[in-house]
Write an enzyme that holds these catalytic residues in place. Structure first.
Site, mmCIF file in Angstrom:
data_model
loop_
_atom_site.group_PDB
_atom_site.id
_atom_site.type_symbol
_atom_site.label_atom_id
_atom_site.label_comp_id
_atom_site.label_asym_id
_atom_site.label_seq_id
_atom_site.Cartn_x
_atom_site.Cartn_y
_atom_site.Cartn_z
ATOM 1 C CG HIS A 34 100.187 11.139 48.696
ATOM 2 N ND1 HIS A 34 100.027 11.333 49.837
ATOM 3 C CD2 HIS A 34 101.270 10.704 48.336
ATOM 4 C CE1 HIS A 34 101.157 11.239 50.218
ATOM 5 N NE2 HIS A 34 102.084 10.559 49.546
ATOM 6 C CG ASP A 75 97.296 11.016 52.253
ATOM 7 O OD1 ASP A 75 96.862 10.213 51.122
ATOM 8 O OD2 ASP A 75 98.151 12.030 52.028
ATOM 9 C CB SER A 123 103.956 8.515 51.133
ATOM 10 O OG SER A 123 103.971 9.924 51.297
HETATM 11 N N1 ARG Z 1 103.761 15.988 51.102
HETATM 12 C C1 ARG Z 1 103.432 14.730 50.942
HETATM 13 C C2 ARG Z 1 104.167 13.842 49.992
HETATM 14 O O1 ARG Z 1 105.295 14.315 49.777
HETATM 15 C C3 ARG Z 1 101.868 14.443 50.235
HETATM 16 C C4 ARG Z 1 101.928 14.809 49.190
HETATM 17 C C5 ARG Z 1 100.365 14.552 48.317
HETATM 18 N N2 ARG Z 1 99.680 15.723 48.683
HETATM 19 C C6 ARG Z 1 99.349 16.686 47.888
HETATM 20 N N3 ARG Z 1 98.453 17.617 48.449
HETATM 21 N N4 ARG Z 1 99.831 16.979 46.895
HETATM 22 O O2 ARG Z 1 104.129 12.960 49.220
HETATM 23 N N1 GLU Z 2 104.575 12.654 51.253
HETATM 24 C C1 GLU Z 2 105.876 12.025 51.233
HETATM 25 C C2 GLU Z 2 105.975 10.613 50.223
HETATM 26 O O1 GLU Z 2 105.079 10.611 49.438
HETATM 27 C C3 GLU Z 2 106.282 11.488 52.619
HETATM 28 C C4 GLU Z 2 106.633 12.698 53.307
HETATM 29 C C5 GLU Z 2 107.983 12.878 53.291
HETATM 30 O O2 GLU Z 2 108.504 13.357 52.333
HETATM 31 O O3 GLU Z 2 108.364 13.068 54.415
HETATM 32 O O4 GLU Z 2 106.727 9.775 50.213
#
Ligand code: ARG
Ligand code: GLU
Length: 680
Positions: A84, A205, A615
């Site tokens: 991502h 990921d 991330s």
């Molecule tokens: N929650 C994670 C972060 O904050 C992953 C986001 C990407 N994945 C998604 N399905 N949108 O970045």
């Molecule tokens: N998915 C998040 C990012 O892109 C990390 C997950 C979180 O926020 O802890 O940084």
């Protein structure tokens, strides 16, 4: 008595020493923390984490782009981050013919690696406490400018603890970063937005890039003559795997936490800001999803936008539930009451909370107006096109490549109606109201706008440009001007003024909290500077009767397999591997010796305190070897930027063995292993 007890218990539960695993520490100030880390299983020294005299782990960690982390895993500049995090790059190389988002991408040679204009990675060269210099009157901008050494580095001075401490950060920035590999989205984004922010998770990921440098190993703009960068340090990869209780450390660039704010801020987040923002994003998402389902081309075009909108949208919902569950507002109020009692005969702190409270009261309407401005006005993409078009040298290609005027129009109708309804009259531009009145409804006004504007498509824009049309006269631009005027004259000025006042007050309140609790160790809030978090691999107890294990396997991918559901459509190749149990060296036995069960590990969770920006961060074992790549938090952790609950807060990482399995068995790219170093 009962009330007193409640306050006491709440206070005790909320503050006291930083509880287990909470905190994101500055690597150069790891200090006493190193003893605690070592007692929990870390076998290296502070000097191994951060050193300016010798290569240390910090030299293998980068800020990837402007909001993710990445880590070097070879002597030839190979870099791992999340799928991502590389998403917009993968998308930008994708088309219906070469659909790397869907099918994955594997460069078979260095020549096939794809350049990514605009992408950079930053290595921290050094960090330095400059508090005394700032306090002696030196300007932050001057200190940073001197550290840049005529453009050799990038540098900035950042405030910690609300200006109670200042640090200079100096970076070397590389701008030739090429895409090496990405798994298909059905692995790299498996579970999609449905599983996002949740556990159990089965997402591979990751994506792979390579950093290039000039012949002297120095940063250089993209050139085919550049060569792979030779890092000072790269991570050894551990294929041993993780057990419940194992020490883990996360090294990366967490973006924002607000651990020391007052109940006013939490109340604002919970009861004002989140509900409005969630509602607006629900409307946008519903529109985008419908369009994506109707047209595969739109699915690709809006993939990245969709993921970005959905990510924060879902997080805010979990965050609000978490703040309710923990009673963060009430706990903070109880803490503030105790603080106030203590402060009453300390003139320097006596007024700080009442003044913060008053400033927040005054700020509320402006903060809400700002939220509406950003989530209900600026989100209409035609507004960006309109302002870009007034610039001489706008490169419109990337914009229109991923733009549907129909979707934008449908979104505008809904979010502008919300703006007109919910914004206070003084924050609504007269021109906007006039236009609505002229056409009779927001919808009719939007239709007229999209019909008359010259920037709704590339063709129209280019024709108008060729005809010498003045884009400042475009009806879309008139709206931009009307809203920017309102923002400048009615919102930002007052907002910034109050916000600076609040920041000043926090300078005092932060100092006050440190005096009030002299035993407590305060970590500095995250601010996208390099931090160390540490903890251990741990499952957790969730809702009534549910215990969560600390790791997932490929069996769970197959349990979720559902070809009709976009997020759970397992690639055929993986189904085949699962059917034949062709796991090669990546198979593990989760059964017993007599009754073996062969599977492949996919993801694991641990107690490290992380946030957005982490991330792509390396998850490291006690020997400093790479165990996995961080990519998310669990649902019950989504409030941890404001309150960390060590009972349930867990970060989620993809197990490095699943990354290697995917490279090997799905990508057929095991030649990449030749440049990696492994430890058993
Ligand atoms: N929650 C994670 C972060 O904050 C992953 C986001 C990407 N994945 C998604 N399905 N949108 O970045
Ligand atoms: N998915 C998040 C990012 O892109 C990390 C997950 C979180 O926020 O802890 O940084």
């Amino acid at each position: 008595m009962k009330k007193f007890l409640f306050v006491f218990v709440a206070l005790f539960a909320f503050s006291g020493a930083v509880r287990a695993d909470e905190g994101m520490w500055l690597p150069s100030l790891i200090g006493d923390k190193i003893k605690d880390m070592q007692s929990k299983g870390f076998r290296l020294t502070a000097e191994d984490i951060y050193s300016i005299n010798q290569a240390s782990l910090k030299d293998a960690v980068v800020l990837f782009g402007s909001g993710c982390t990445g880590e070097l895993v070879s002597a030839e500049g190979l870099l791992l981050t999340n799928h991502h995090c590389g998403y917009s790059q993968i998308q930008s190389h994708s088309s219906l013919e070469h659909d790397y988002l869907t099918n994955g991408f594997w460069a078979l040679s260095r020549e096939e690696e794809l350049p990514n204009p605009g992408l950079s990675v930053s290595f921290l060269v050094r960090m330095e406490d400059v508090t005394e210099r700032i306090n002696a009157g030196e300007k932050a901008a001057d200190i940073a400018a001197a550290a840049r050494e005529d453009g050799r580095y990038s540098a900035s001075v950042e405030s910690l603890y609300y200006g109670n401490q200042y640090f200079l950060f100096v970076y070397e920035v590389f701008r030739d970063v090429r895409l090496v590999a990405a798994p298909p989205s059905s692995i790299g984004k498996f579970g999609g937005d449905t599983d996002n922010w949740m556990w159990p998770r089965h997402t591979g990921d990751f994506s792979i890039f390579r950093v290039y440098a000039d012949k002297d190993n120095k940063p250089a703009a993209y050139s085919k003559d550049n060569v792979p960068y030779r890092p000072k340090k790269f991570f050894t990869i551990s294929t041993k795997g993780v057990e419940q209780g194992d020490f883990t450390m996360i090294y990366g660039f967490p973006g924002t936490t607000r651990r020391y704010v007052t109940s006013d801020f939490v109340d604002y987040t919970l009861n004002h800001s989140n509900p409005v923002k969630i509602d607006l994003r629900t409307k946008r998402l519903n529109t985008i999803i419908a369009a994506q389902e109707a047209d595969p081309e739109v699915r690709i075009m809006y993939a990245s936008k969709h993921a970005n909108i959905a990510n924060a949208w879902k997080k805010w919902q979990g965050e609000s539930l978490g703040l309710e569950r923990l009673g963060t507002v009430q706990k903070k109020q109880a803490y503030e009451a105790e603080f106030q009692k203590w402060a009453n005969n300390r003139p320097e702190y006596k007024d700080v909370l009442p003044r913060l409270h008053a400033a927040y009261d005054e700020l509320l309407p402006y903060a809400m107006a700002r939220d509406l401005y950003s989530e209900a006005f600026s989100v209409v993409e035609l507004m960006s096109a309109a302002s870009n078009a007034t610039r001489e040298n706008w490169n419109c290609e990337t914009f229109y490549k991923n733009y549907s005027a129909q979707i934008d129009r449908d979104i505008a109708v809904q979010v502008w109606a919300t703006y007109a309804e919910q914004a206070e009259a003084r924050f609504i531009p007269a021109y906007f109201t006039e236009q609505i009145e002229k056409y009779g409804s927001v919808e009719a006004m939007v239709d007229a706008l999209f019909a008359e504007s010259n920037v709704t498509s590339r063709e129209k824009y280019e024709a108008a440009k060729a005809a010498g049309v003045d884009f400042k006269e475009d009806p879309a631009y008139k709206l931009v001007v009307a809203f920017s005027d309102i923002s400048r004259n009615e919102i930002s000025g007052k907002y910034n003024e109050l916000n600076s006042e609040i920041t000043e007050l926090y300078h005092t309140y932060m100092q006050g909290q440190m005096d009030f609790e002299p035993e407590r160790i305060f970590f500095p809030d995250a601010n996208l500077t390099l931090r160390v978090a540490y903890g251990s691999v741990q499952g957790y107890e969730g809702d009534d009767a549910i215990s969560y294990k600390h790791f997932t396997t490929i069996d769970g991918i197959m349990e979720k397999d559902s070809p009709e559901v976009y997020d759970y459509d397992v690639p055929d190749r993986l189904r085949e591997i699962y059917r034949t149990k062709d796991y090669g060296r990546w198979g593990i036995n989760t059964g017993t010796e007599e009754k073996p069960h062969l599977t492949v590990p996919v993801a694991f969770i641990a107690t490290n305190h992380t946030t957005g920006g982490n991330s792509g961060s390396p998850v490291i074992n006690g020997d400093g070897h790479l165990l996995g790549i961080n990519f998310d938090r669990t649902w019950l952790s989504t409030m941890s930027d404001l309150e960390f609950d060590s009972e349930v807060c867990r970060n989620i990482a993809v197990d490095i063995r699943f990354v290697l399995f995917t490279i090997d068995k799905i990508g057929g790219a095991s030649y990449l292993f030749d440049e990696m170093v492994f430890s058993e």
